[in-house]
Design a protein around this motif. Structure first.
Motif, PDB file in Angstrom:
ATOM      1  N   ASP A   1     -66.406 -11.296  33.353  1.00 48.75           N
ATOM      2  CA  ASP A   1     -67.299 -12.307  32.791  1.00 48.75           C
ATOM      3  C   ASP A   1     -66.581 -13.079  31.686  1.00 48.75           C
ATOM      4  O   ASP A   1     -65.657 -12.562  31.056  1.00 48.75           O
ATOM      5  CB  ASP A   1     -68.565 -11.671  32.216  1.00 48.75           C
ATOM      6  CG  ASP A   1     -69.704 -12.677  32.128  1.00 48.75           C
ATOM      7  OD1 ASP A   1     -70.544 -12.713  33.047  1.00 48.75           O
ATOM      8  OD2 ASP A   1     -69.744 -13.458  31.159  1.00 48.75           O
TER       9      ASP A   1
ATOM     10  N   LYS B   1     -62.511 -21.706  42.314  1.00 47.12           N
ATOM     11  CA  LYS B   1     -61.693 -21.435  41.121  1.00 47.12           C
ATOM     12  C   LYS B   1     -60.765 -20.232  41.326  1.00 47.12           C
ATOM     13  O   LYS B   1     -59.651 -20.199  40.819  1.00 47.12           O
ATOM     14  CB  LYS B   1     -62.661 -21.170  39.955  1.00 47.12           C
ATOM     15  CG  LYS B   1     -62.030 -20.979  38.619  1.00 47.12           C
ATOM     16  CD  LYS B   1     -63.079 -20.960  37.515  1.00 47.12           C
ATOM     17  CE  LYS B   1     -63.750 -19.617  37.385  1.00 47.12           C
ATOM     18  NZ  LYS B   1     -64.668 -19.514  36.259  1.00 47.12           N
TER      19      LYS B   1
ATOM     20  N   LYS C   1     -78.800 -10.781  36.596  1.00 46.35           N
ATOM     21  CA  LYS C   1     -78.994 -10.443  38.009  1.00 46.35           C
ATOM     22  C   LYS C   1     -78.095  -9.278  38.410  1.00 46.35           C
ATOM     23  O   LYS C   1     -78.465  -8.424  39.207  1.00 46.35           O
ATOM     24  CB  LYS C   1     -78.654 -11.660  38.892  1.00 46.35           C
ATOM     25  CG  LYS C   1     -79.548 -12.839  38.658  1.00 46.35           C
ATOM     26  CD  LYS C   1     -79.193 -14.011  39.570  1.00 46.35           C
ATOM     27  CE  LYS C   1     -77.991 -14.785  39.106  1.00 46.35           C
ATOM     28  NZ  LYS C   1     -78.185 -15.523  37.859  1.00 46.35           N
TER      29      LYS C   1
ATOM     30  N   GLU D   1     -62.267 -12.485  32.739  1.00 45.81           N
ATOM     31  CA  GLU D   1     -62.198 -13.044  34.088  1.00 45.81           C
ATOM     32  C   GLU D   1     -60.820 -12.907  34.732  1.00 45.81           C
ATOM     33  O   GLU D   1     -60.702 -12.741  35.954  1.00 45.81           O
ATOM     34  CB  GLU D   1     -62.551 -14.524  33.981  1.00 45.81           C
ATOM     35  CG  GLU D   1     -63.436 -15.002  35.053  1.00 45.81           C
ATOM     36  CD  GLU D   1     -63.861 -16.442  34.812  1.00 45.81           C
ATOM     37  OE1 GLU D   1     -64.978 -16.761  35.176  1.00 45.81           O
ATOM     38  OE2 GLU D   1     -63.063 -17.242  34.288  1.00 45.81           O
TER      39      GLU D   1
HETATM   40  P1  TYD Z   1     -76.358 -16.785  34.854  1.00 42.91           P
HETATM   41  O1  TYD Z   1     -76.537 -16.904  36.313  1.00 42.91           O
HETATM   42  O2  TYD Z   1     -76.172 -18.036  34.096  1.00 42.91           O
HETATM   43  O3  TYD Z   1     -77.625 -16.116  34.220  1.00 42.91           O
HETATM   44  P2  TYD Z   1     -78.507 -14.798  34.264  1.00 42.91           P
HETATM   45  O4  TYD Z   1     -77.877 -13.890  33.235  1.00 42.91           O
HETATM   46  O5  TYD Z   1     -79.807 -15.349  33.835  1.00 42.91           O
HETATM   47  O6  TYD Z   1     -78.544 -14.169  35.630  1.00 42.91           O
HETATM   48  O7  TYD Z   1     -75.155 -15.799  34.539  1.00 42.91           O
HETATM   49  C1  TYD Z   1     -73.909 -16.029  35.101  1.00 42.91           C
HETATM   50  C2  TYD Z   1     -72.918 -15.135  34.436  1.00 42.91           C
HETATM   51  O8  TYD Z   1     -71.679 -15.338  35.097  1.00 42.91           O
HETATM   52  C3  TYD Z   1     -72.712 -15.445  32.965  1.00 42.91           C
HETATM   53  O9  TYD Z   1     -72.612 -14.236  32.228  1.00 42.91           O
HETATM   54  C4  TYD Z   1     -71.379 -16.196  32.924  1.00 42.91           C
HETATM   55  C5  TYD Z   1     -70.672 -15.674  34.151  1.00 42.91           C
HETATM   56  N1  TYD Z   1     -69.729 -16.614  34.762  1.00 42.91           N
HETATM   57  C6  TYD Z   1     -68.377 -16.281  34.771  1.00 42.91           C
HETATM   58  O10 TYD Z   1     -67.999 -15.211  34.250  1.00 42.91           O
HETATM   59  N2  TYD Z   1     -67.488 -17.151  35.348  1.00 42.91           N
HETATM   60  C7  TYD Z   1     -67.901 -18.323  35.905  1.00 42.91           C
HETATM   61  O11 TYD Z   1     -67.045 -19.089  36.425  1.00 42.91           O
HETATM   62  C8  TYD Z   1     -69.282 -18.653  35.907  1.00 42.91           C
HETATM   63  C9  TYD Z   1     -69.759 -19.926  36.534  1.00 42.91           C
HETATM   64  C10 TYD Z   1     -70.182 -17.758  35.317  1.00 42.91           C
END
Ligand code: TYD
Length: 418
Positions: free
Chosen positions: A352, A397, A332, A372
């Motif tokens: 991430d 968090k 997204k 992160e």
């Molecule tokens: P996600 O919404 O699962 O999928 P899509 O790629 O289909 O849009 O992606 C969330 C991203 O956010 C994923 O790369 C992991 C990241 N993330 C973090 O870095 N920290 C977090 O605490 C969470 C919940 C997700």
């Protein structure tokens, strides 16, 4: 790299653009273009700084006036998208809670704790179920993702033959076949359904969890439109698809996960008991599903509005010398940043947790993905919530960021600051 879609994958409506006797202007015979994001990068194609950005394809949504399914105008070769896949299921608390609810709903349907997962990714859900005493197995095409210690086959469901790995459960028939957020990634829906017969029997519960187009449109979540999502699911489309099969919709549940998803449970027609016990939810959801061509026009309007507002906000903040980053290098995120045309001058980095995305650039941009911890190390002024489906969990968090004066910019469902 991709081929054109000419017919609706659910009901078969539509004629090729250049076909016998069909003129280009013969619009009644074709799927209708309802939203066009132009040529866009593949959303999970994270590349290193010195690597060439490759993999761009048109991103246009076509609507089927016969069964209401919206689908992309092109199908990118799945070998390119999935053999080496950056996405892994989030280890978040939100997902854990979702798996718990899922397990409860499956047991409620009489599942006997044997489960096969289609598109099991790195095996996070299978591990969860195994810890709870289930016998599990799965299939996934991503050769780079290792579901260590789990009986998982590398392959595409519906294309590659499913032979369960030889072990204690090799001749086992799963009481549940689960496909979470994979159905809309599949081009040939008929083969997907036909392949169920390879491992199901007439008692097997088939559970398909999909983002619902009605939620996507209501949320204005145009950033969930990318090449992996070939279809934007409606129950009317499912009904059309199943008409010629021996499966029927047995029950429908609505989950809040990923901005709104349906759990569509299928049962075999040859099992007379299930035929008679079709749950009322199926007809209720069908009656309340209102997705039509104009809903897609609405989403397109919302998209234009949001992109302009976000661009103006970011421009204004940059003018005031504020530092902005993004949180969550989701697919997204790729769509949103590319639609807004942001570069690292506006968005310094994206954080991430996924190892395969780190120290690479967001596809189509020069914006790097970092760990992160960078949020609290660098304490930017603003963080754009690009993993907005995990907003509540992330905000809780990252309390330090907030305490030190940081502000969240949440883009969906409405642009707002936290
Ligand atoms: P996600 O919404 O699962 O999928 P899509 O790629 O289909 O849009 O992606 C969330 C991203 O956010 C994923 O790369 C992991 C990241 N993330 C973090 O870095 N920290 C977090 O605490 C969470 C919940 C997700």
């Amino acid at each position: 790299m991709y081929h054109l879609l000419t017919r609706c994958r659910a009901c078969g409506f539509g004629k090729p653009v250049v076909a016998e006797g069909i003129k280009r202007e013969d619009n009644d015979e074709r799927l209708k273009s309802v939203l066009n994001l132009g040529v866009q990068p593949l959303a999970n194609n994270f590349v290193k700084e010195n690597e060439m950005h490759s993999g761009y394809a048109p991103l246009e949504v076509l609507y089927c006036p016969r069964c209401t399914l919206a689908q992309l105008s092109v199908v990118v070769d799945p070998e390119i998208l999935y053999r080496n896949y950056a996405y892994v299921t989030s280890p978040s608390e939100t997902m854990r809670e979702h798996f718990q609810r899922l397990e409860h709903d499956l047991i409620d349907e009489g599942a006997s704790m044997t489960l096969f997962e289609i598109g099991c990714n790195d095996g996070r859900l299978l591990r969860f179920f195994r810890e709870h005493g289930w016998v599990v197995g799965g299939i996934d095409p991503a050769a780079n993702l290792k579901a260590e210690g789990l009986p998982v086959i590398t392959g595409f469901w519906g294309k590659d033959k499913v032979c369960l790995p030889a072990n204690s459960w090799s001749d086992w028939t799963p009481s549940v076949i689960l496909a979470r957020h994979v159905f809309c990634h599949v081009d040939d829906w008929h083969k997907f359904i036909a392949a169920l017969d390879d491992i199901a029997n007439i008692d097997t519960l088939v559970c398909i969890e999909v983002p619902w187009a009605q939620d996507t449109i209501q949320m204005g979540a145009f950033d969930t439109i990318y090449h992996e999502h070939l279809s934007y699911f409606t129950l009317h489309a499912m009904q059309a698809l199943l008409a010629d099969t021996h499966w029927h919709m047995h029950k429908v549940l609505h989950y809040p996960v990923h901005g709104g998803a349906l759990m569509v449970m299928l049962r075999h027609n040859q099992n007379g008991v299930w035929q008679q016990q079709r749950h009322v939810s199926v007809d209720e959801f069908l009656a309340n599903e209102t997705v039509c061509e104009y809903s897609w026009n609405d989403l397109d309007q919302k998209r234009r509005g949001l992109v302009i507002k976000l661009q103006e906000l970011v421009k204004d903040l940059c003018w005031k010398r504020k530092r902005i980053v993004a949180y969550g290098a989701s697919a997204k995120c790729t769509v949103l940043l590319n639609q807004c045309g942001f570069t690292r001058r506006e968005i310094a980095f994206v954080t991430d947790t996924t190892p395969g995305k780190l120290y690479r650039n967001v596809p189509g941009t020069d914006i790097p993905v970092v760990d992160e911890g960078a949020l609290t190390r660098e304490l930017p002024d603003y963080a754009l919530m690009t993993a907005w489906n995990y907003s509540a969990e992330i905000v809780a968090k990252e309390q330090v960021f907030k305490d030190k004066g940081g502000k969240w910019i949440v883009p969906m469902p409405e642009l707002r600051m936290l």
